[in-house]
Design a protein around this motif. Structure first.
Motif, PDB file in Angstrom:
ATOM      1  N   LEU A 184      56.783  19.904 101.270  1.00  0.00           N
ATOM      2  CA  LEU A 184      56.744  20.030 102.726  1.00  0.00           C
ATOM      3  C   LEU A 184      55.468  19.420 103.304  1.00  0.00           C
ATOM      4  O   LEU A 184      55.479  18.886 104.419  1.00  0.00           O
ATOM      5  CB  LEU A 184      56.857  21.505 103.119  1.00  0.00           C
ATOM      6  CG  LEU A 184      58.223  22.131 102.819  1.00  0.00           C
ATOM      7  CD1 LEU A 184      58.192  23.637 103.011  1.00  0.00           C
ATOM      8  CD2 LEU A 184      59.298  21.509 103.712  1.00  0.00           C
ATOM      9  N   ARG A 185      54.381  19.493 102.539  1.00  0.00           N
ATOM     10  CA  ARG A 185      53.133  18.882 103.007  1.00  0.00           C
ATOM     11  C   ARG A 185      53.322  17.381 103.202  1.00  0.00           C
ATOM     12  O   ARG A 185      52.893  16.806 104.221  1.00  0.00           O
ATOM     13  CB  ARG A 185      52.022  19.150 102.003  1.00  0.00           C
ATOM     14  CG  ARG A 185      50.698  18.470 102.334  1.00  0.00           C
ATOM     15  CD  ARG A 185      49.689  18.703 101.227  1.00  0.00           C
ATOM     16  NE  ARG A 185      48.418  18.041 101.522  1.00  0.00           N
ATOM     17  CZ  ARG A 185      47.378  18.058 100.705  1.00  0.00           C
ATOM     18  NH1 ARG A 185      47.463  18.682  99.539  1.00  0.00           N
ATOM     19  NH2 ARG A 185      46.262  17.447 101.035  1.00  0.00           N
ATOM     20  N   THR A 186      53.969  16.740 102.221  1.00  0.00           N
ATOM     21  CA  THR A 186      54.198  15.305 102.323  1.00  0.00           C
ATOM     22  C   THR A 186      55.040  14.969 103.552  1.00  0.00           C
ATOM     23  O   THR A 186      54.766  14.002 104.272  1.00  0.00           O
ATOM     24  CB  THR A 186      54.898  14.788 101.062  1.00  0.00           C
ATOM     25  OG1 THR A 186      54.086  15.090  99.914  1.00  0.00           O
ATOM     26  CG2 THR A 186      55.127  13.286 101.126  1.00  0.00           C
ATOM     27  N   MET A 187      56.076  15.775 103.792  1.00  0.00           N
ATOM     28  CA  MET A 187      56.950  15.519 104.940  1.00  0.00           C
ATOM     29  C   MET A 187      56.205  15.690 106.261  1.00  0.00           C
ATOM     30  O   MET A 187      56.358  14.884 107.186  1.00  0.00           O
ATOM     31  CB  MET A 187      58.151  16.462 104.902  1.00  0.00           C
ATOM     32  CG  MET A 187      59.054  16.287 103.709  1.00  0.00           C
ATOM     33  SD  MET A 187      60.369  17.508 103.729  1.00  0.00           S
ATOM     34  CE  MET A 187      60.808  17.581 102.003  1.00  0.00           C
ATOM     35  N   GLY A 241      49.523  22.457  98.211  1.00  0.00           N
ATOM     36  CA  GLY A 241      50.496  21.617  97.532  1.00  0.00           C
ATOM     37  C   GLY A 241      49.942  20.244  97.207  1.00  0.00           C
ATOM     38  O   GLY A 241      48.957  19.794  97.784  1.00  0.00           O
ATOM     39  N   ALA A 242      50.612  19.576  96.284  1.00  0.00           N
ATOM     40  CA  ALA A 242      50.193  18.233  95.871  1.00  0.00           C
ATOM     41  C   ALA A 242      50.622  17.199  96.906  1.00  0.00           C
ATOM     42  O   ALA A 242      51.517  17.433  97.714  1.00  0.00           O
ATOM     43  CB  ALA A 242      50.796  17.897  94.512  1.00  0.00           C
ATOM     44  N   GLN A 302      49.976  22.684 112.395  1.00  0.00           N
ATOM     45  CA  GLN A 302      48.715  23.375 112.151  1.00  0.00           C
ATOM     46  C   GLN A 302      48.939  24.823 111.718  1.00  0.00           C
ATOM     47  O   GLN A 302      48.133  25.385 110.976  1.00  0.00           O
ATOM     48  CB  GLN A 302      47.844  23.320 113.405  1.00  0.00           C
ATOM     49  CG  GLN A 302      47.266  21.937 113.686  1.00  0.00           C
ATOM     50  CD  GLN A 302      46.493  21.888 114.982  1.00  0.00           C
ATOM     51  OE1 GLN A 302      46.237  22.917 115.608  1.00  0.00           O
ATOM     52  NE2 GLN A 302      46.129  20.679 115.411  1.00  0.00           N
ATOM     53  N   GLN A 303      50.034  25.427 112.172  1.00  0.00           N
ATOM     54  CA  GLN A 303      50.327  26.797 111.754  1.00  0.00           C
ATOM     55  C   GLN A 303      50.547  26.891 110.245  1.00  0.00           C
ATOM     56  O   GLN A 303      50.294  27.924 109.636  1.00  0.00           O
ATOM     57  CB  GLN A 303      51.575  27.313 112.473  1.00  0.00           C
ATOM     58  CG  GLN A 303      51.442  27.464 113.972  1.00  0.00           C
ATOM     59  CD  GLN A 303      52.700  28.048 114.566  1.00  0.00           C
ATOM     60  OE1 GLN A 303      53.402  28.822 113.926  1.00  0.00           O
ATOM     61  NE2 GLN A 303      53.007  27.674 115.791  1.00  0.00           N
ATOM     62  N   TRP A 304      51.049  25.816 109.648  1.00  0.00           N
ATOM     63  CA  TRP A 304      51.370  25.808 108.226  1.00  0.00           C
ATOM     64  C   TRP A 304      50.347  25.029 107.401  1.00  0.00           C
ATOM     65  O   TRP A 304      50.493  24.904 106.187  1.00  0.00           O
ATOM     66  CB  TRP A 304      52.753  25.185 108.014  1.00  0.00           C
ATOM     67  CG  TRP A 304      53.853  26.085 108.464  1.00  0.00           C
ATOM     68  CD1 TRP A 304      54.397  26.172 109.718  1.00  0.00           C
ATOM     69  CD2 TRP A 304      54.548  27.048 107.665  1.00  0.00           C
ATOM     70  NE1 TRP A 304      55.375  27.120 109.751  1.00  0.00           N
ATOM     71  CE2 TRP A 304      55.500  27.673 108.492  1.00  0.00           C
ATOM     72  CE3 TRP A 304      54.479  27.433 106.321  1.00  0.00           C
ATOM     73  CZ2 TRP A 304      56.356  28.668 108.025  1.00  0.00           C
ATOM     74  CZ3 TRP A 304      55.328  28.415 105.861  1.00  0.00           C
ATOM     75  CH2 TRP A 304      56.255  29.027 106.711  1.00  0.00           C
ATOM     76  N   GLU A 305      49.319  24.503 108.060  1.00  0.00           N
ATOM     77  CA  GLU A 305      48.382  23.624 107.366  1.00  0.00           C
ATOM     78  C   GLU A 305      47.695  24.325 106.204  1.00  0.00           C
ATOM     79  O   GLU A 305      47.551  23.768 105.111  1.00  0.00           O
ATOM     80  CB  GLU A 305      47.344  23.097 108.369  1.00  0.00           C
ATOM     81  CG  GLU A 305      46.506  21.958 107.820  1.00  0.00           C
ATOM     82  CD  GLU A 305      45.702  21.271 108.904  1.00  0.00           C
ATOM     83  OE1 GLU A 305      45.169  20.187 108.628  1.00  0.00           O
ATOM     84  OE2 GLU A 305      45.592  21.821 110.017  1.00  0.00           O
ATOM     85  N   GLN A 306      47.258  25.571 106.393  1.00  0.00           N
ATOM     86  CA  GLN A 306      46.562  26.287 105.327  1.00  0.00           C
ATOM     87  C   GLN A 306      47.493  26.549 104.150  1.00  0.00           C
ATOM     88  O   GLN A 306      47.109  26.409 102.984  1.00  0.00           O
ATOM     89  CB  GLN A 306      45.995  27.605 105.850  1.00  0.00           C
ATOM     90  CG  GLN A 306      45.236  28.392 104.789  1.00  0.00           C
ATOM     91  CD  GLN A 306      44.637  29.669 105.350  1.00  0.00           C
ATOM     92  OE1 GLN A 306      44.741  29.956 106.545  1.00  0.00           O
ATOM     93  NE2 GLN A 306      44.004  30.456 104.492  1.00  0.00           N
ATOM     94  N   GLU A 353      54.573  23.938 121.366  1.00  0.00           N
ATOM     95  CA  GLU A 353      55.715  23.090 121.639  1.00  0.00           C
ATOM     96  C   GLU A 353      55.595  21.691 121.047  1.00  0.00           C
ATOM     97  O   GLU A 353      56.549  20.927 121.085  1.00  0.00           O
ATOM     98  CB  GLU A 353      55.945  22.987 123.151  1.00  0.00           C
ATOM     99  CG  GLU A 353      56.300  24.335 123.775  1.00  0.00           C
ATOM    100  CD  GLU A 353      56.685  24.197 125.233  1.00  0.00           C
ATOM    101  OE1 GLU A 353      56.579  23.079 125.755  1.00  0.00           O
ATOM    102  OE2 GLU A 353      57.095  25.190 125.832  1.00  0.00           O
ATOM    103  N   THR A 354      54.454  21.318 120.518  1.00  0.00           N
ATOM    104  CA  THR A 354      54.302  19.998 119.929  1.00  0.00           C
ATOM    105  C   THR A 354      54.348  20.098 118.411  1.00  0.00           C
ATOM    106  O   THR A 354      54.023  21.139 117.828  1.00  0.00           O
ATOM    107  CB  THR A 354      52.966  19.351 120.340  1.00  0.00           C
ATOM    108  OG1 THR A 354      51.879  20.085 119.758  1.00  0.00           O
ATOM    109  CG2 THR A 354      52.821  19.337 121.858  1.00  0.00           C
ATOM    110  N   PHE A 355      54.731  18.987 117.769  1.00  0.00           N
ATOM    111  CA  PHE A 355      54.821  18.988 116.316  1.00  0.00           C
ATOM    112  C   PHE A 355      53.460  19.231 115.681  1.00  0.00           C
ATOM    113  O   PHE A 355      53.332  19.988 114.714  1.00  0.00           O
ATOM    114  CB  PHE A 355      55.395  17.661 115.820  1.00  0.00           C
ATOM    115  CG  PHE A 355      55.518  17.601 114.330  1.00  0.00           C
ATOM    116  CD1 PHE A 355      56.566  18.215 113.669  1.00  0.00           C
ATOM    117  CD2 PHE A 355      54.564  16.943 113.565  1.00  0.00           C
ATOM    118  CE1 PHE A 355      56.674  18.174 112.291  1.00  0.00           C
ATOM    119  CE2 PHE A 355      54.660  16.895 112.190  1.00  0.00           C
ATOM    120  CZ  PHE A 355      55.726  17.511 111.554  1.00  0.00           C
ATOM    121  N   ASP A 356      52.424  18.598 116.205  1.00  0.00           N
ATOM    122  CA  ASP A 356      51.088  18.767 115.632  1.00  0.00           C
ATOM    123  C   ASP A 356      50.630  20.217 115.712  1.00  0.00           C
ATOM    124  O   ASP A 356      49.989  20.732 114.781  1.00  0.00           O
ATOM    125  CB  ASP A 356      50.092  17.858 116.351  1.00  0.00           C
ATOM    126  CG  ASP A 356      50.280  16.396 115.986  1.00  0.00           C
ATOM    127  OD1 ASP A 356      50.861  16.141 114.904  1.00  0.00           O
ATOM    128  OD2 ASP A 356      49.877  15.525 116.773  1.00  0.00           O
TER     129      ASP A 356
END
Length: 350
Positions: A128-131, A211-212, A202-206, A195-198
């Protein structure tokens, strides 16, 4: 390590992901993986084609323990879900991981489920990180109702989707089919209604940072194990391929059989003829009504897997007005006659 979560939230984690679990011949994916880090309890499921992750923020007291991850096998998910439903929704359930089992503790009862701690699971964070790291500048990010999305399943097609803009309809294309779905006005995600993708990323960044890099679902998911020979596919395309392969194999076996009157020759000839007939019938049915063809292939697969096709055939013959008992008696008489002729031939040879 033990974590706590209320029964209602644990049930939601399972409900959101159970539809994505893999089949029994992809063992690492055949279940829901509970994955715990310093902040969240995750439920993860994938069938190699879809990947679903739902999370629950842990209570502060749970955030100082050791992370753990275990796959709950699919065969135990129904009993686990029923056990969760027997608890009051506000009841806090403790989940602890031992070497070979997960223990769920409620107010009055406990449930233990056997697990394999050495089972390797895909790096879902890396996938998911790569995506999420792919270039998304100026890309539309509409919010679609999951209830509306489920309506497209009735097409039975592989659908192509064209996303045009945030507040414009999403186009859907299938075989002899076109449609559109409007986005919902509420587009927020998370407690801040981002409402934006970025902002959502960021909510899932940590979480995904662990992940690799550079993973891809097309190449980095577990391969499906070989199916047992008796397993029957429910896919129309694969069924047609199996039938054609049977025809070709039977033709080869015919040349290796001991003469045109040998039992082996007759068996291979019958198998090839019937496989070809079945393929032509299936091809015609799929051309006339693809949805009905998929239904029939799935029903036949279940009947074959049950091992009771003799009973199915007997009942079908009676319903069609035939006399299966007469067929049975005539065939028994034929076999007895052949046995008697072989016995006479053997005595004469002696």
């Amino acid at each position: 390590m033990a974590v706590t979560i209320n029964a209602h939230q644990l049930g939601l984690l399972i409900d959101k992901t159970i539809g994505h679990i893999g089949g029994e011949y992809t063992v690492p994916l055949n279940g829901i993986r509970l994955d715990v880090d310093a902040a969240f309890l995750y439920a993860v499921a994938s069938d190699r084609y879809t990947l679903a992750v739902a999370r629950y923020r842990l209570l502060h007291d749970d955030q100082n323990g050791q992370p753990f991850a275990r796959l709950i096998p699919a065969e135990y998910l129904q009993s686990l879900r029923e056990w969760i439903s027997s608890q009051a929704g506000s009841t806090y359930i403790s989940i602890s991981a031992e070497d070979h089992y997960l223990e769920f503790g409620g107010t009055h009862t406990e449930l233990r489920i056997g697990v394999n701690p050495d089972l390797e699971y895909p790096d879902w964070r890396g996938l998911l990180r790569t995506m999420t790291q792919r270039d998304t500048e100026d890309a539309p990010f509409p919010a679609l109702s999951a209830d509306f999305m489920s309506r497209w399943a009735a097409t039975g097609d592989n659908l192509r989707v064209r996303v045009t803009a945030d507040q414009k309809a999403v186009l859907v294309f299938g075989e002899d089919f076109i449609g559109a779905q409007m986005p919902v006005r509420y587009a927020g995600v998370g407690p801040m209604k981002d409402e934006t993708f970025d902002a959502v990323r960021q909510q899932w960044e940590q979480t995904l940072a662990a992940g690799a890099d550079g993973l891809d679902m097309a190449t980095d998911m577990p391969a499906e194990d070989d199916w047992p020979r008796y397993e029957v596919t429910k896919d129309v395309y694969e069924t047609g391929g199996d039938l054609l392969q049977q025809v070709l194999r039977s033709n080869v076996d015919l040349h290796n059989a001991g003469g045109t009157s040998s039992p082996e020759f007759l068996a291979h000839a019958t198998a090839g003829v019937h496989a070809w007939m079945a393929y032509r019938f299936l091809d015609a049915l799929h051309t006339a009504d693809p949805r009905f063809a998929r239904t029939i292939v799935a029903e036949v697969a279940e009947q074959l897997d049950s091992g009771e096709i003799g009973e199915w055939a007997w009942d079908a013959a009676k319903e069609a007005g035939h006399n299966p008992q007469q067929w049975h008696d005539e065939y028994e008489a034929h076999l007895n006659k052949r046995a008697a002729e072989k016995a006479v031939a053997a005595e004469a040879a002696a």
